[in-house]
Design an enzyme around this catalytic site. Structure first.
Site, PDB file in Angstrom:
ATOM      1  N   ARG A 112       0.966  -1.216  -0.240  1.00 60.80           N
ATOM      2  CA  ARG A 112       0.005   0.149  -0.102  1.00 60.80           C
ATOM      3  C   ARG A 112       0.701   1.097   0.049  1.00 60.80           C
ATOM      4  NH1 ARG A 112      -5.410   1.443   3.483  1.00 60.80           N
ATOM      5  NH2 ARG A 112      -6.091   0.156   1.846  1.00 60.80           N
ATOM      6  N   HIS A 139      -7.382   0.742  -6.640  1.00 60.62           N
ATOM      7  CA  HIS A 139      -7.504  -0.105  -5.292  1.00 60.62           C
ATOM      8  C   HIS A 139      -8.192  -1.391  -5.693  1.00 60.62           C
ATOM      9  CE1 HIS A 139      -7.830  -1.313  -1.283  1.00 60.62           C
ATOM     10  NE2 HIS A 139      -8.666  -0.533  -0.836  1.00 60.62           N
ATOM     11  N   GLN A 142      -9.961  -4.264  -3.562  1.00 64.41           N
ATOM     12  CA  GLN A 142     -11.521  -3.822  -3.000  1.00 64.41           C
ATOM     13  C   GLN A 142     -12.264  -3.814  -3.989  1.00 64.41           C
ATOM     14  OE1 GLN A 142     -11.847  -2.096   0.272  1.00 64.41           O
ATOM     15  NE2 GLN A 142     -14.042  -2.922  -0.408  1.00 64.41           N
ATOM     16  N   ASP A 228     -17.538   7.124  -1.628  1.00 67.24           N
ATOM     17  CA  ASP A 228     -16.010   6.909  -0.736  1.00 67.24           C
ATOM     18  C   ASP A 228     -15.919   8.255  -0.172  1.00 67.24           C
ATOM     19  OD1 ASP A 228     -13.627   5.909   0.110  1.00 67.24           O
ATOM     20  OD2 ASP A 228     -12.464   5.867  -1.749  1.00 67.24           O
ATOM     21  N   CYS A 268     -16.401   1.303   0.470  1.00 66.75           N
ATOM     22  CA  CYS A 268     -15.101   0.553   0.759  1.00 66.75           C
ATOM     23  C   CYS A 268     -14.696   0.734   2.281  1.00 66.75           C
ATOM     24  CB  CYS A 268     -14.091   0.905  -0.131  1.00 66.75           C
ATOM     25  SG  CYS A 268     -13.182   2.512   0.204  1.00 66.75           S
ATOM     26  N   ARG A 296     -13.160  -9.065   1.606  1.00 64.58           N
ATOM     27  CA  ARG A 296     -11.763  -8.574   1.316  1.00 64.58           C
ATOM     28  C   ARG A 296     -10.929  -9.729   1.695  1.00 64.58           C
ATOM     29  NH1 ARG A 296      -9.522  -3.561   1.334  1.00 64.58           N
ATOM     30  NH2 ARG A 296      -7.825  -4.617   0.784  1.00 64.58           N
TER      31      ARG A 296
HETATM   32  N1  NVA Z   1     -10.109   6.257  -1.476  1.00 64.67           N
HETATM   33  C1  NVA Z   1      -9.723   5.975  -0.140  1.00 64.67           C
HETATM   34  C2  NVA Z   1      -9.939   4.577   0.325  1.00 64.67           C
HETATM   35  C3  NVA Z   1      -9.325   3.916   1.638  1.00 64.67           C
HETATM   36  C4  NVA Z   1      -9.714   2.509   1.648  1.00 64.67           C
HETATM   37  C5  NVA Z   1      -8.253   6.496   0.118  1.00 64.67           C
HETATM   38  O1  NVA Z   1      -7.455   6.408  -0.833  1.00 64.67           O
HETATM   39  O2  NVA Z   1      -7.778   7.019   1.108  1.00 64.67           O
HETATM   40  N1   CP Z   2     -11.052  -0.512   2.530  1.00 64.01           N
HETATM   41  C1   CP Z   2      -9.814  -0.467   3.044  1.00 64.01           C
HETATM   42  O1   CP Z   2      -8.821  -0.654   2.095  1.00 64.01           O
HETATM   43  O2   CP Z   2      -9.627  -0.214   4.324  1.00 64.01           O
HETATM   44  P1   CP Z   2      -8.399  -0.026   5.021  1.00 64.01           P
HETATM   45  O3   CP Z   2      -7.708   1.403   4.548  1.00 64.01           O
HETATM   46  O4   CP Z   2      -8.755  -0.060   6.419  1.00 64.01           O
HETATM   47  O5   CP Z   2      -7.364  -1.020   4.449  1.00 64.01           O
END
Ligand code: NVA
Ligand code: CP
Length: 313
Positions: A112, A139, A142, A228, A268, A296
């Site tokens: 990540r 992502h 997800q 989101d 998500c 997930r």
């Molecule tokens: N769009 C959000 C998703 C978090 C799981 C982010 O990138 O922070």
């Molecule tokens: N939806 C998701 O990826 O959640 P986290 O940021 O908690 O991993």
């Protein structure tokens, strides 16, 4: 035994949704069904005995960490958790060197991070499969879970309408790749300044994408409405400006009423009730966000199994 080069066939990564073919996505989703059913029956499923997953987190996480970590242990493997601050990445070791070293010691890596180019750099120097656990651009794990969840509730996603309300972020671009691959239509409504970038989307097959100024119009006929956070990780400095820009893109019961009667709602997570979605919607009868979060775990187990062992049927 774990020797980090055992993947049958060519090395495969999952850096974006389109890294899998339609057939492979359908295979992974079918495998997910089997793996989830076994999990619910407390039946062991340990095809990754002795394999090791390294997880590299350069951003915060709850779901991604817990689902990958629990999933790998459940499949008989083990997990190493790294962050920028507790590894040499935080002291400027090049990502390429980290990839060369880590991938000699483990069997699969989940990352990540910020820019997609960073995970691509890692993957191009990795001996083992690399999985995108979220970047600024995509992502994909997800969306795999979201599609599995939709199919669980509504059988098939092909030909359906999915409406994205809000920021055209990593989730939205991944939905678009999935729509193109699996044959459903994506409606997108975002405020000016936060819409999909035509340069990024390039040419999309006819009927795959429809953009709307009005989020209510975007929800018309939708089988799934999803949104989101207004401010994704890494964009916190824009929080106040975004809060003002997105005020009319909050999914509430009135907006849901424009969608099909049996439309589902997904997010998500983490969610901000009172911002991108109201409590009535996310905690209401159309919401499947807890199934979505749980899935997930199951889809990623199927994904890791596929990347490491190939097709098992
Ligand atoms: N769009 C959000 C998703 C978090 C799981 C982010 O990138 O922070
Ligand atoms: N939806 C998701 O990826 O959640 P986290 O940021 O908690 O991993």
């Amino acid at each position: 035994m774990s020797h980090a080069v055992q993947t049958p066939g060519p090395l495969r990564h999952f850096l974006q949704f389109s890294d899998l073919t339609k057939d492979e996505v359908l295979y992974v989703l079918n495998r997910t069904r089997l793996i989830k059913d076994k999990f619910k029956r407390y039946e062991p499923h340990r095809p990754l005995h002795d394999r090791t997953l390294a997880m590299v987190f350069e951003k915060a996480s709850t779901r991604t960490r817990v689902s990958f970590e629990a999933g790998m242990y459940q499949m008989g493997g083990s997990v190493i958790h790294l962050t920028t601050t507790d590894s040499q990445l935080g002291r400027s070791e090049p990502i390429e060197d980290t990839a060369r070293v880590v991938s000699r010691m483990v069997d699969v890596v989940m990352i990540r991070t910020f820019e997609q180019t960073r995970i691509e750099q890692f993957a191009s120097h990795s001996r083992v499969p690399v999985i995108n656990g979220l970047t600024n651009e995509f992502h994909p794990c997800q969306i795999l879970a979201d599609i599995f969840t939709f199919i669980e509730h509504r059988q098939d996603i092909a030909g359906k309408i999915v409406t994205w309300v809000g920021d055209a972020n990593n989730m939205a671009y991944t939905w678009l790749q999935a729509a193109e691959l699996l044959g459903f239509t994506l409606h997108v409504s975002a405020p000016v300044g936060y819409r999909l970038d035509p340069a990024r989307i390039g040419s999309v097959k006819p009927g795959v994408l429809k953009e709307f100024t009005d989020p209510n119009a975007a929800c018309q006929g939708a089988h799934l409405v999803t949104t989101d956070v207004w401010t994704s990780m890494g964009y916190e400095a824009e929080n106040e400006t975004r809060r003002a820009a997105f005020a009319d893109w909050s999914v509430d019961e009135d907006m849901m009423a424009h969608a099909a009667k049996d439309a589902l709602f997904m997010h998500c997570l983490p969610a901000h009730r009172g911002e991108e979605v109201t409590g009535e919607v996310i905690d209401g009868p159309q919401s499947v966000v807890w199934d979505e979060a749980e899935n997930r775990l199951h889809v990623q187990k199927a994904l890791m199994e596929f990347l490491l062992l190939g097709r098992l049927d």
